[in-house]
Design an enzyme around this catalytic site. Structure first.
Site, PDB file in Angstrom:
ATOM      1  NE  ARG A  12      -1.795  -1.799   3.442  1.00 14.49           N
ATOM      2  CZ  ARG A  12      -1.631  -3.224   3.921  1.00 14.49           C
ATOM      3  NH1 ARG A  12      -3.154  -4.082   3.669  1.00 14.49           N
ATOM      4  NH2 ARG A  12      -1.331  -3.714   4.577  1.00 14.49           N
ATOM      5  CG  MET A  13       3.072   3.423   3.566  1.00 22.32           C
ATOM      6  SD  MET A  13       1.515   4.523   2.446  1.00 22.32           S
ATOM      7  CE  MET A  13       3.488   5.768   2.453  1.00 22.32           C
ATOM      8  N   GLY A  86      10.304   3.444   7.109  1.00 25.67           N
ATOM      9  CA  GLY A  86       9.303   3.996   7.331  1.00 25.67           C
ATOM     10  C   GLY A  86       8.992   3.017   8.054  1.00 25.67           C
ATOM     11  CB  ALA A 110       9.213   9.491  10.005  1.00 23.76           C
ATOM     12  CG  PHE A 113       7.631   9.771   6.518  1.00 23.47           C
ATOM     13  CD1 PHE A 113       8.761  10.128   6.004  1.00 23.47           C
ATOM     14  CD2 PHE A 113       8.126   8.742   6.456  1.00 23.47           C
ATOM     15  CE1 PHE A 113      10.436   9.873   6.736  1.00 23.47           C
ATOM     16  CE2 PHE A 113       9.231   7.200   6.515  1.00 23.47           C
ATOM     17  CZ  PHE A 113      10.102   8.059   6.557  1.00 23.47           C
ATOM     18  CG  HIS A 143      -3.881   2.586  12.090  1.00 22.07           C
ATOM     19  ND1 HIS A 143      -2.807   2.752  13.374  1.00 22.07           N
ATOM     20  CD2 HIS A 143      -2.867   2.918  11.177  1.00 22.07           C
ATOM     21  CE1 HIS A 143      -2.890   4.245  12.948  1.00 22.07           C
ATOM     22  NE2 HIS A 143      -2.503   3.990  12.040  1.00 22.07           N
ATOM     23  CG  HIS A 144      -4.650  -0.684   7.689  1.00 20.33           C
ATOM     24  ND1 HIS A 144      -5.056  -1.755   7.338  1.00 20.33           N
ATOM     25  CD2 HIS A 144      -4.358   0.072   7.746  1.00 20.33           C
ATOM     26  CE1 HIS A 144      -3.738  -2.143   7.446  1.00 20.33           C
ATOM     27  NE2 HIS A 144      -3.356  -0.258   7.486  1.00 20.33           N
ATOM     28  CE  LYS A 147       0.060   0.409  12.552  1.00 19.14           C
ATOM     29  NZ  LYS A 147       0.733   0.373  11.541  1.00 19.14           N
ATOM     30  CB  THR A 154       2.314   7.242  15.147  1.00 15.73           C
ATOM     31  OG1 THR A 154       2.268   7.066  14.128  1.00 15.73           O
ATOM     32  CG2 THR A 154       1.842   8.708  15.105  1.00 15.73           C
TER      33      THR A 154
HETATM   34  P1  NAD Z   1       1.697  -3.870   3.037  1.00 17.58           P
HETATM   35  O1  NAD Z   1       1.626  -5.283   4.066  1.00 17.58           O
HETATM   36  O2  NAD Z   1       0.681  -3.647   1.354  1.00 17.58           O
HETATM   37  O3  NAD Z   1       3.113  -3.679   2.095  1.00 17.58           O
HETATM   38  C1  NAD Z   1       4.239  -3.973   2.806  1.00 17.58           C
HETATM   39  C2  NAD Z   1       5.068  -4.797   1.661  1.00 17.58           C
HETATM   40  O4  NAD Z   1       6.284  -5.072   1.519  1.00 17.58           O
HETATM   41  C3  NAD Z   1       4.610  -6.050   0.254  1.00 17.58           C
HETATM   42  O5  NAD Z   1       4.028  -5.909  -0.705  1.00 17.58           O
HETATM   43  C4  NAD Z   1       5.276  -7.195   0.779  1.00 17.58           C
HETATM   44  O6  NAD Z   1       5.699  -7.944   0.039  1.00 17.58           O
HETATM   45  C5  NAD Z   1       6.787  -6.354   0.895  1.00 17.58           C
HETATM   46  N1  NAD Z   1       8.246  -7.109   1.494  1.00 17.58           N
HETATM   47  C6  NAD Z   1       7.522  -7.929   2.782  1.00 17.58           C
HETATM   48  N2  NAD Z   1       9.022  -8.071   3.034  1.00 17.58           N
HETATM   49  C7  NAD Z   1       9.303  -7.130   2.351  1.00 17.58           C
HETATM   50  C8  NAD Z   1      10.793  -7.833   2.256  1.00 17.58           C
HETATM   51  N3  NAD Z   1      11.889  -8.473   3.662  1.00 17.58           N
HETATM   52  N4  NAD Z   1      11.779  -6.763   1.199  1.00 17.58           N
HETATM   53  C9  NAD Z   1      11.184  -6.758   0.092  1.00 17.58           C
HETATM   54  N5  NAD Z   1       9.522  -6.235   0.285  1.00 17.58           N
HETATM   55  C10 NAD Z   1       9.098  -6.835   1.251  1.00 17.58           C
HETATM   56  O7  NAD Z   1       2.111  -3.124   3.913  1.00 17.58           O
HETATM   57  P2  NAD Z   1       1.551  -0.803   3.970  1.00 17.58           P
HETATM   58  O8  NAD Z   1       0.364  -0.780   4.873  1.00 17.58           O
HETATM   59  O9  NAD Z   1       2.683  -0.451   1.981  1.00 17.58           O
HETATM   60  O10 NAD Z   1       3.097  -0.645   5.187  1.00 17.58           O
HETATM   61  C11 NAD Z   1       4.494  -1.016   5.298  1.00 17.58           C
HETATM   62  C12 NAD Z   1       5.022  -0.909   6.152  1.00 17.58           C
HETATM   63  O11 NAD Z   1       5.230   0.560   6.473  1.00 17.58           O
HETATM   64  C13 NAD Z   1       4.850  -0.993   7.445  1.00 17.58           C
HETATM   65  O12 NAD Z   1       5.624  -1.344   8.499  1.00 17.58           O
HETATM   66  C14 NAD Z   1       3.044  -0.056   8.421  1.00 17.58           C
HETATM   67  O13 NAD Z   1       2.952   0.243   9.301  1.00 17.58           O
HETATM   68  C15 NAD Z   1       4.343   1.468   7.822  1.00 17.58           C
HETATM   69  N6  NAD Z   1       4.128   2.434   7.852  1.00 17.58           N
HETATM   70  C16 NAD Z   1       4.143   3.282   7.794  1.00 17.58           C
HETATM   71  C17 NAD Z   1       4.249   5.054   7.513  1.00 17.58           C
HETATM   72  C18 NAD Z   1       4.680   6.128   7.878  1.00 17.58           C
HETATM   73  O14 NAD Z   1       4.685   6.777   7.714  1.00 17.58           O
HETATM   74  N7  NAD Z   1       6.356   5.490   8.667  1.00 17.58           N
HETATM   75  C19 NAD Z   1       2.728   5.250   7.441  1.00 17.58           C
HETATM   76  C20 NAD Z   1       2.246   3.887   7.005  1.00 17.58           C
HETATM   77  C21 NAD Z   1       2.706   2.332   6.719  1.00 17.58           C
END
Ligand code: NAD
Length: 259
Positions: A12-13, A86, A110, A113, A143-144, A147, A154
């Site tokens: 997603r991110m 992130g 962060a 972000f 959160h969704h 998660k 945060t």
């Molecule tokens: P998500 O599950 O939709 O996406 C994660 C992706 O990473 C998946 O496609 C997965 O296949 C891949 N992945 C998993 N392990 C991996 C690895 N070792 N190497 C490469 N790719 C790998 O999750 P998301 O909602 O995109 O969130 C990802 C992370 O970011 C979570 O930890 C979430 O809490 C965090 N997040 C941080 C912020 C921020 O502002 N810092 C905001 C939103 C989400």
């Protein structure tokens, strides 16, 4: 043109960062890294191994998970690329790997972000100075349903800010309450994680006194809020030397890269 290597690109991110990079301009997606097995046919360069594609980019932007953060940190340190990280839910050894990388390259970390959350943290510190220390502080985050970690990174950062402002030990965190919990001790920070639906991120801090309370709340409606912050961080690290950088460093920087 800043060449990005996106780790967690299919998530997603990852997708939100890619979309924001198109909108913002000045970025090229040089390679996408993800461990999902069904990506071989995707457009552009895809890999499961960040080390294999790192030479194509200037900055790694990582939103994947603890393992992805660790691997990205090791690869960036070995090859001299800057890292914007992130992922949340990191264990102590993941954090140690990122901090070790920061000895060699710029590492921007962060747990959130969004500029709004950065502002919330500043506002919270000011509110804690203004109200009596007897006021109770509680955090509620939503959160969704997908998660993985709870409470959110945060919420933990906000709890850490509160703990520092009130000189509380880490053990002051109270994760939910049930049963005969009894009267609330003053030296406690309640943290409550709500999960469901498609909430992107909602953080509410309650400061409760006698006959009145104050609520400070940030709602992320769209992942674009995090994605644009991460891109601002990517711009920031291209001119930064080795070290550990946070949102505060970016907000304090001359010319405010985040704007
Ligand atoms: P998500 O599950 O939709 O996406 C994660 C992706 O990473 C998946 O496609 C997965 O296949 C891949 N992945 C998993 N392990 C991996 C690895 N070792 N190497 C490469 N790719 C790998 O999750 P998301 O909602 O995109 O969130 C990802 C992370 O970011 C979570 O930890 C979430 O809490 C965090 N997040 C941080 C912020 C921020 O502002 N810092 C905001 C939103 C989400």
């Amino acid at each position: 043109m800043i060449r990005l290597v996106l780790v967690g690109a299919a998530g997603r991110m990852g997708r939100a960062v890619e979309a924001a990079a198109v909108t913002a301009g000045g970025f090229e997606i040089a390679a996408r890294v993800d461990t999902r097995p069904d990506l071989a046919g995707g457009n552009g360069v895809w890999s499961e191994d960040v080390g294999a594609v790192l030479a194509r980019g200037d900055v790694v932007v990582e939103f994947s998970g603890p393992r992805g953060a660790r691997d990205a940190a090791a690869a960036c340190a070995a090859r001299g690329a800057a890292l914007v990280s992130g992922s949340t839910g990191l264990a102590a050894e993941d954090d140690a790997a990122l901090r070790a990388a920061a000895q060699q390259v710029a590492v921007f970390r962060a747990s959130n972000f969004s500029l709004g959350v950065a502002a919330l943290r500043i506002a919270l510190r000011a509110a804690l100075e203004a109200v009596p220390t007897t006021w109770d502080v509680e955090i509620v985050e939503r959160h969704h349903r997908l998660k993985k970690d709870s409470p959110s990174g945060t919420a933990l950062a906000l709890a850490d800010d509160i703990g520092k402002a009130r000189s509380l030990p880490g053990s002051a965190l109270r994760h939910g309450r049930q049963g005969a919990a009894g009267p609330r001790p003053a030296a406690e920070v309640g943290v409550h994680a709500v999960r469901g639906g498609s909430w992107v991120g909602d953080h509410l801090v309650l400061l409760a006194g006698e006959g009145e309370w104050l609520e400070l709340r940030h709602v992320a409606q769209d992942r674009a809020a995090f994605a644009h912050g991460a891109l601002a961080a990517a711009r920031f690290v291209t001119t930064a030397g080795p070290g550990w950088y946070t949102m505060e460093d970016m907000l304090r920087a001359p010319g405010r890269a985040a704007r």
